[in-house]
Design a protein around this motif. Structure first.
Motif, PDB file in Angstrom:
ATOM      1  N   ALA A  28       0.787  -1.346   0.046  1.00 19.18           N
ATOM      2  CA  ALA A  28       0.038  -0.023  -0.012  1.00 19.18           C
ATOM      3  C   ALA A  28       0.736   1.200  -0.092  1.00 19.18           C
ATOM      4  O   ALA A  28       0.644   2.073  -0.749  1.00 19.18           O
ATOM      5  CB  ALA A  28      -0.995  -0.053   1.164  1.00 19.18           C
ATOM      6  N   LEU A  29       2.003   1.380   0.740  1.00 23.94           N
ATOM      7  CA  LEU A  29       2.719   2.392   0.690  1.00 23.94           C
ATOM      8  C   LEU A  29       3.579   2.647  -0.545  1.00 23.94           C
ATOM      9  O   LEU A  29       3.703   3.659  -1.187  1.00 23.94           O
ATOM     10  CB  LEU A  29       3.952   2.221   1.785  1.00 23.94           C
ATOM     11  N   ALA A  30       3.857   1.458  -0.982  1.00 21.38           N
ATOM     12  CA  ALA A  30       4.630   1.557  -2.481  1.00 21.38           C
ATOM     13  C   ALA A  30       3.544   2.377  -3.614  1.00 21.38           C
ATOM     14  O   ALA A  30       3.992   3.075  -4.419  1.00 21.38           O
ATOM     15  CB  ALA A  30       4.870   0.073  -2.924  1.00 21.38           C
ATOM     16  N   THR A  37       7.207  -2.212  -4.389  1.00 20.24           N
ATOM     17  CA  THR A  37       7.361  -2.619  -2.993  1.00 20.24           C
ATOM     18  C   THR A  37       8.764  -3.115  -2.897  1.00 20.24           C
ATOM     19  O   THR A  37       8.895  -2.983  -1.471  1.00 20.24           O
ATOM     20  CB  THR A  37       6.200  -4.057  -3.034  1.00 20.24           C
ATOM     21  N   GLN A  38       9.380  -3.569  -3.722  1.00 21.90           N
ATOM     22  CA  GLN A  38      10.870  -3.977  -3.561  1.00 21.90           C
ATOM     23  C   GLN A  38      11.393  -2.910  -2.932  1.00 21.90           C
ATOM     24  O   GLN A  38      12.390  -3.055  -2.042  1.00 21.90           O
ATOM     25  CB  GLN A  38      11.384  -4.672  -4.611  1.00 21.90           C
ATOM     26  N   PHE A  39      11.272  -1.590  -3.367  1.00 24.65           N
ATOM     27  CA  PHE A  39      11.881  -0.487  -3.202  1.00 24.65           C
ATOM     28  C   PHE A  39      11.669  -0.203  -1.603  1.00 24.65           C
ATOM     29  O   PHE A  39      12.606   0.252  -0.722  1.00 24.65           O
ATOM     30  CB  PHE A  39      11.506   0.723  -3.838  1.00 24.65           C
ATOM     31  N   GLY A  46      17.169  -0.620   5.301  1.00 22.86           N
ATOM     32  CA  GLY A  46      18.587   0.139   5.349  1.00 22.86           C
ATOM     33  C   GLY A  46      19.415  -0.442   4.321  1.00 22.86           C
ATOM     34  O   GLY A  46      20.687  -0.276   4.607  1.00 22.86           O
ATOM     35  N   LYS A  47      19.118  -1.240   3.468  1.00 22.70           N
ATOM     36  CA  LYS A  47      19.996  -1.893   2.567  1.00 22.70           C
ATOM     37  C   LYS A  47      20.514  -0.950   1.459  1.00 22.70           C
ATOM     38  O   LYS A  47      21.645  -1.289   0.872  1.00 22.70           O
ATOM     39  CB  LYS A  47      19.446  -3.021   2.057  1.00 22.70           C
TER      40      LYS A  47
END
Length: 110
Positions: A28-30, A37-39, A46-47
């Motif tokens: 939902a945030l994406a 979603t991966q972002f 923190g990657k």
């Protein structure tokens, strides 16, 4: 762990905390931020550092300032966001919120 990695993890924690407070899934945030979603997953873990435009998208979707996500500090923009929410309350609701704030200040600042 480097300072940069620690900083990215702290940003990720703030994103997770705010996303959960808003009852949003990563998906939902994406969607709301127009990123993948991966972002969102990478940002929360923190990657990976974010480009400024993506930081702005995430902060807008979470309704907080980019400064808050980066540093954890509340700035004037955050207070303006809160003030806008208060404008939608009735006078009696606003007095209730004011009393809650006063009680919190008394509790935390004793």
């Amino acid at each position: 762990m480097s300072d940069n990695e620690l900083c990215l993890q702290e940003i990720g924690k703030r994103i997770i905390e705010r996303r959960k407070k808003l009852n949003l899934t990563q998906e939902a945030l994406a969607e709301k931020a127009d990123v993948t979603t991966q972002f969102v997953s990478y940002a929360e873990s923190g990657k990976r550092a974010m480009r400024p435009e993506n930081l702005m998208k995430i902060s807008a979707a979470l309704n907080v300032s980019a400064d808050y996500l980066l540093t954890g500090d509340i700035i004037d923009k955050d207070l303006l966001i809160l003030a806008e929410k208060l404008r939608h309350l009735t006078p009696s609701q606003l007095r209730i919120v004011e009393n809650l704030i006063d009680e919190c200040n008394n509790l935390f600042n004793g």
